[in-house]
Design a protein around this motif. Structure first.
Motif, PDB file in Angstrom:
ATOM      1  N   ILE A 136       0.838  -1.188   0.000  1.00  0.00           N
ATOM      2  CA  ILE A 136       0.000   0.000   0.000  1.00  0.00           C
ATOM      3  C   ILE A 136       0.878   1.245   0.000  1.00  0.00           C
ATOM      4  O   ILE A 136       2.028   1.220   0.455  1.00  0.00           O
ATOM      5  CB  ILE A 136      -0.975   0.044   1.197  1.00  0.00           C
ATOM      6  CG1 ILE A 136      -0.234   0.325   2.505  1.00  0.00           C
ATOM      7  CG2 ILE A 136      -1.782  -1.229   1.299  1.00  0.00           C
ATOM      8  CD1 ILE A 136      -1.163   0.588   3.666  1.00  0.00           C
TER       9      ILE A 136
ATOM     10  N   ALA B   7       0.836   0.696  -6.451  1.00  0.00           N
ATOM     11  CA  ALA B   7       0.054   1.243  -5.337  1.00  0.00           C
ATOM     12  C   ALA B   7       0.281   2.742  -5.207  1.00  0.00           C
ATOM     13  O   ALA B   7      -0.662   3.508  -4.937  1.00  0.00           O
ATOM     14  CB  ALA B   7       0.427   0.524  -4.040  1.00  0.00           C
TER      15      ALA B   7
ATOM     16  N   ARG C 108      -8.203   0.832  -5.308  1.00  0.00           N
ATOM     17  CA  ARG C 108      -7.475  -0.001  -6.269  1.00  0.00           C
ATOM     18  C   ARG C 108      -7.564   0.652  -7.645  1.00  0.00           C
ATOM     19  O   ARG C 108      -8.282   1.637  -7.832  1.00  0.00           O
ATOM     20  CB  ARG C 108      -8.046  -1.422  -6.286  1.00  0.00           C
ATOM     21  CG  ARG C 108      -7.754  -2.222  -5.018  1.00  0.00           C
ATOM     22  CD  ARG C 108      -8.064  -3.698  -5.236  1.00  0.00           C
ATOM     23  NE  ARG C 108      -7.656  -4.517  -4.099  1.00  0.00           N
ATOM     24  CZ  ARG C 108      -8.445  -4.849  -3.080  1.00  0.00           C
ATOM     25  NH1 ARG C 108      -9.716  -4.428  -3.069  1.00  0.00           N
ATOM     26  NH2 ARG C 108      -8.000  -5.598  -2.095  1.00  0.00           N
TER      27      ARG C 108
END
Length: 539
Positions: free
Chosen positions: A307, A410, A430
């Protein structure tokens, strides 16, 4: 030795020296060449002197080469001019009492300064005085070059900020210096003898009209990856000296961008180093990666989730304060992860956090990920100056190395998500959750993307700047309305013939056919990129 012809004395300056004035100099011809720089002074009575010199010399003679008649004198002057001589000084009396009038005619035609001395002059005193001046000037330039080298080397070693590098260049040249990116956005500025507001007024239009191939503009970045320009805004500085300072500043700025500056403590440095090693492919063994990560607190046998957290915060000009904020954000992120009973590797810079989460392999991923990201976001928002955050998520994996390779994706998603104007922000995003404008925001700072937008639109933008035109807004409205000319004319409150005329001029200026769908897409994309790089005060 550092060499700058602009600091050499000119023929006119040498004629003004007392040792020459004592000879009562008078310019016979070739006055247009009096601003020529003099590299050396040479005393010679040789007729075929041109074969012995290399150009830039001021020749002193008692007149013997001019005492053999008009044809020989003309040939002598022709040979000196061809050899690049700066000028000819003739002492009258010993061999020639006066210079004939045709000498002035030939000298004017050749642009070769010819000066007569009416009084006997000690040539040795002239050469000593001039050479002393030349050597002193070149030594001063050598000293300046050495000082510039030492100054910028020191800035590189201590990792000075962009602002400090630009300020140093401006101080060395005592002139305003600006650092901009490829979209002509000002990254740093140091104004001298004017205000920054005055210097940057209408900057984009001013900058667009400055070519790259002038001494006052130097590209910044590796040769194949230019990312900006550093520009001198003055006409008073010798071009070679200015070029040297700007080039050293550009080198230091390039190095600044390449060096990682924000590392906080051994533990954080180790986590950052491991993440960088995995992303760069320096660690290719999964077991080694997991073992190193475990010593840093990341769970083994986990589901690894890459992330990136993009942070929008109040601007902080002080580099130390920016580093302190990044450390605070990293602490807050670690606290949020711990509260949600997860583990992570993490790294940070001033605008982004990068994490690899270690989550349990059992159960559904999204509810667990939402729990972690919610706790993470809550802690980050407590940090002073933080305005908005967005969390981007890459593909999860049971391989730590595979998860590390997804960090770049990410980060891209997080940057896109932060640019979206969503009324109901998500706890994480996403790639399927972002749209076109956000996608372009991802790549807007890439030099290649900026270069694309410039290539597509620069001719039209320059035309509007020169003629105070409005063709760019017309093109924007035309593309926003999908080429519906009736709607465009109505929205712009102009007649259809007037619109057709504008569109025809746009096609002619850009060399395109606006009926071609691919061309429309390309131009519309370039305009969106321009919107994203123009900033809040942009067009």
């Amino acid at each position: 030795m550092y060499y700058d012809s602009s600091v050499l004395p000119t023929v006119a300056e040498i004629l003004d020296m007392p040792v020459v004035q004592a000879g009562e100099p008078r310019v016979i011809g070739g006055a247009q060449g009096l601003d020529r720089p003099v590299r050396w002074v040479h005393v010679s009575e040789t007729v075929d002197l041109a074969t012995l010199i290399s150009g830039g010399e001021l020749i002193l003679t008692t007149g013997q080469p001019l005492a053999y008649g008009a044809p020989a004198t003309g040939a002598y002057l022709e040979s000196l001019a061809a050899a690049g001589v700066a000028g000819l000084v003739v002492e009258l009396g010993r061999y020639v009492a006066e210079l004939p009038t045709f000498v002035a005619t030939v000298a004017d035609r050749l642009g070769l300064p010819v000066i007569a001395l009416r009084r006997i002059t000690r040539f040795v005193e002239v050469t000593e005085a001039v050479h002393r001046m030349i050597v002193a000037d070149q030594y001063a330039e050598l000293e300046f070059a050495h000082s510039v080298h030492e100054t910028f080397s020191t800035l590189s070693v201590r990792r000075a900020s962009l602002e400090e590098i630009v300020k140093t260049a401006a101080a060395l040249l005592d002139s305003s210096v600006v650092l901009e990116d490829l979209a002509h956005r000002v990254l740093a500025v140091s104004a001298r003898h004017t205000s920054a507001a005055a210097l940057l007024e209408n900057w984009e239009a001013t900058s667009r009209m400055l070519p790259d191939d002038v001494g006052s503009a130097v590209p910044v970045g590796p040769h194949t990856q230019r990312w900006g320009r550093v520009l001198l805004r003055s006409e008073r500085i010798p071009s070679a000296r200015a070029r040297m300072v700007l080039e050293r500043a550009a080198q230091t700025l390039t190095l600044h961008r390449m060096i990682e500056k924000d590392r906080f403590g051994l533990h954080r440095q180790a986590q950052t180093g491991l993440i960088e090693d995995m992303v760069a492919g320096r660690v290719i063994d999964e077991q080694e990666a997991v073992a190193r990560a475990a010593t840093l607190g990341l769970a083994r046998r986990a589901r690894y989730v890459p992330i990136a957290v993009r942070v929008s915060a109040v601007s902080e000009p002080d580099p130390v304060a920016r580093q302190r904020r990044a450390a605070t954000l990293l602490d807050a992120a670690g606290h949020g992860v711990a509260l949600s009973r997860a583990t992570a590797l993490s790294a940070a810079d001033e605008q982004q956090l990068t994490l690899i989460l270690g989550l349990g392999r059992d159960g559904e991923l999204d509810p667990r990920l939402e729990q972690v990201c919610t706790a993470l976001a809550a802690e980050l928002r407590r940090t002073d100056g933080v305005q908005r955050i967005a969390v981007g998520v890459g593909a999860d994996s049971e391989s730590l190395l595979d998860a590390a390779r997804e960090l770049a994706h990410a980060a891209h998603v997080a940057e896109i998500a932060l640019a979206l104007e969503s009324t109901v922000p998500r706890s994480f995003y996403r790639s399927g959750d972002v749209r076109l404008r956000g996608l372009l925001s991802l790549i807007r700072n890439e030099p290649g993307v900026q270069r694309f937008a410039e290539t597509e639109l620069s001719a039209l933008l320059r035309h509007d700047i020169r003629h105070h035109g409005d063709l760019t807004p017309t093109l924007r409205r035309f593309l926003d309305l999908a080429g519906n000319k009736t709607d465009v004319a109505r929205r712009m409150n102009i007649s259809r013939p007037a619109l057709y005329d504008r569109l025809s001029r746009i096609e002619r200026i850009l060399g395109v056919d606006l009926d071609d769908g691919e061309i429309r897409t390309s131009l519309h994309t370039a305009l969106l990129i321009r919107d994203l790089t123009a900033g809040p005060d942009g067009p």
